[in-house]
Design an enzyme around this catalytic site. Sequence first.
Site, PDB file in Angstrom:
ATOM      1  N   ASP A  16       0.871  -1.162   0.000  1.00  0.00           N
ATOM      2  CA  ASP A  16       0.000   0.000   0.000  1.00  0.00           C
ATOM      3  C   ASP A  16       0.919   1.225   0.000  1.00  0.00           C
ATOM      4  O   ASP A  16       2.091   1.127   0.378  1.00  0.00           O
ATOM      5  CB  ASP A  16      -0.867  -0.032   1.265  1.00  0.00           C
ATOM      6  N   LEU A  17       0.415   2.388  -0.402  1.00  0.00           N
ATOM      7  CA  LEU A  17       1.246   3.593  -0.431  1.00  0.00           C
ATOM      8  C   LEU A  17       0.948   4.525   0.738  1.00  0.00           C
ATOM      9  O   LEU A  17       1.747   4.667   1.664  1.00  0.00           O
ATOM     10  CB  LEU A  17       1.046   4.328  -1.765  1.00  0.00           C
ATOM     11  N   ASP A  18      -0.227   5.169   0.705  1.00  0.00           N
ATOM     12  CA  ASP A  18      -0.548   6.195   1.687  1.00  0.00           C
ATOM     13  C   ASP A  18      -0.596   5.642   3.109  1.00  0.00           C
ATOM     14  O   ASP A  18      -1.279   4.657   3.379  1.00  0.00           O
ATOM     15  CB  ASP A  18      -1.899   6.834   1.358  1.00  0.00           C
ATOM     16  N   ASP A 188      -1.246  -0.579   6.041  1.00  0.00           N
ATOM     17  CA  ASP A 188      -1.608  -0.082   7.378  1.00  0.00           C
ATOM     18  C   ASP A 188      -3.071  -0.307   7.720  1.00  0.00           C
ATOM     19  O   ASP A 188      -3.471  -0.097   8.871  1.00  0.00           O
ATOM     20  CB  ASP A 188      -1.315   1.426   7.468  1.00  0.00           C
TER      21      ASP A 188
END
Length: 238
Positions: A16-18, A188
């Site tokens: 995941d990025l954000d 997250d």
Amino acid sequence: MRFYRPLGAISALTFDLDDTLYDNRPVILRTEQESLAFVQNYHPSLSALQTADFQKLRQALRATEPEIYHDVTEWRRRSIEQAMLEAGLSAEEAAIGAAAAMENFAKWRSRIDVPQETHETLAKLAEKWPLVAITNGNAQPELFGLGDYFQFVLRAGPHGRSKPFNDMYHLAAEKLNLPTGEILHVGDDLTTDVAGAIRCGMQACWIKPASADLMQTLDSRLLPHVEISRLASLTSLI
């Protein structure tokens, strides 16, 4: 690092990025402020537009096109275009204005301060495994220094429904030519990242937000294979 399930063979990692690789909260806050200011200043008839007005337009669009939420970029563009139409701009003017607003949005959205630890960790991991980014958002890693670490980037909308739907997870496995069970997804969010990955057959690593507790978290659906509090902990798997 805390283990909840046995880890199997790992042949690739997806991320995941954000809020997994960097703190996205200040980025979004600043981007939303700058985006609203841009639209307000774009045309006199838009000067009174407020965030609440924009949110109502977004909600109305989703009510008529429920699936649009999978593509947050197009959802935003269409909402801005609608705001401009309702302000009296022509269809052509609204289309041009929405495109300009999205270009401004992309500029601010990519002003991300990526921690040095993230760069160092991804560089080490990339020496051993292919890395892939899978995001529900519209961050573009190539614009803030992370693009070179990933074999490819998958985004909800262009590449399928948003997580936790399995579209992008399965597409990643297909493009990597690997079984899902040999991919470790890192994120997250316990619903979109952990539950989504596990339900499609992947292994999952939860990078827990500060002060979070898996046993006290309301959105806990399925236990991850492993829990970490710092991205750098992943290098211990090498």
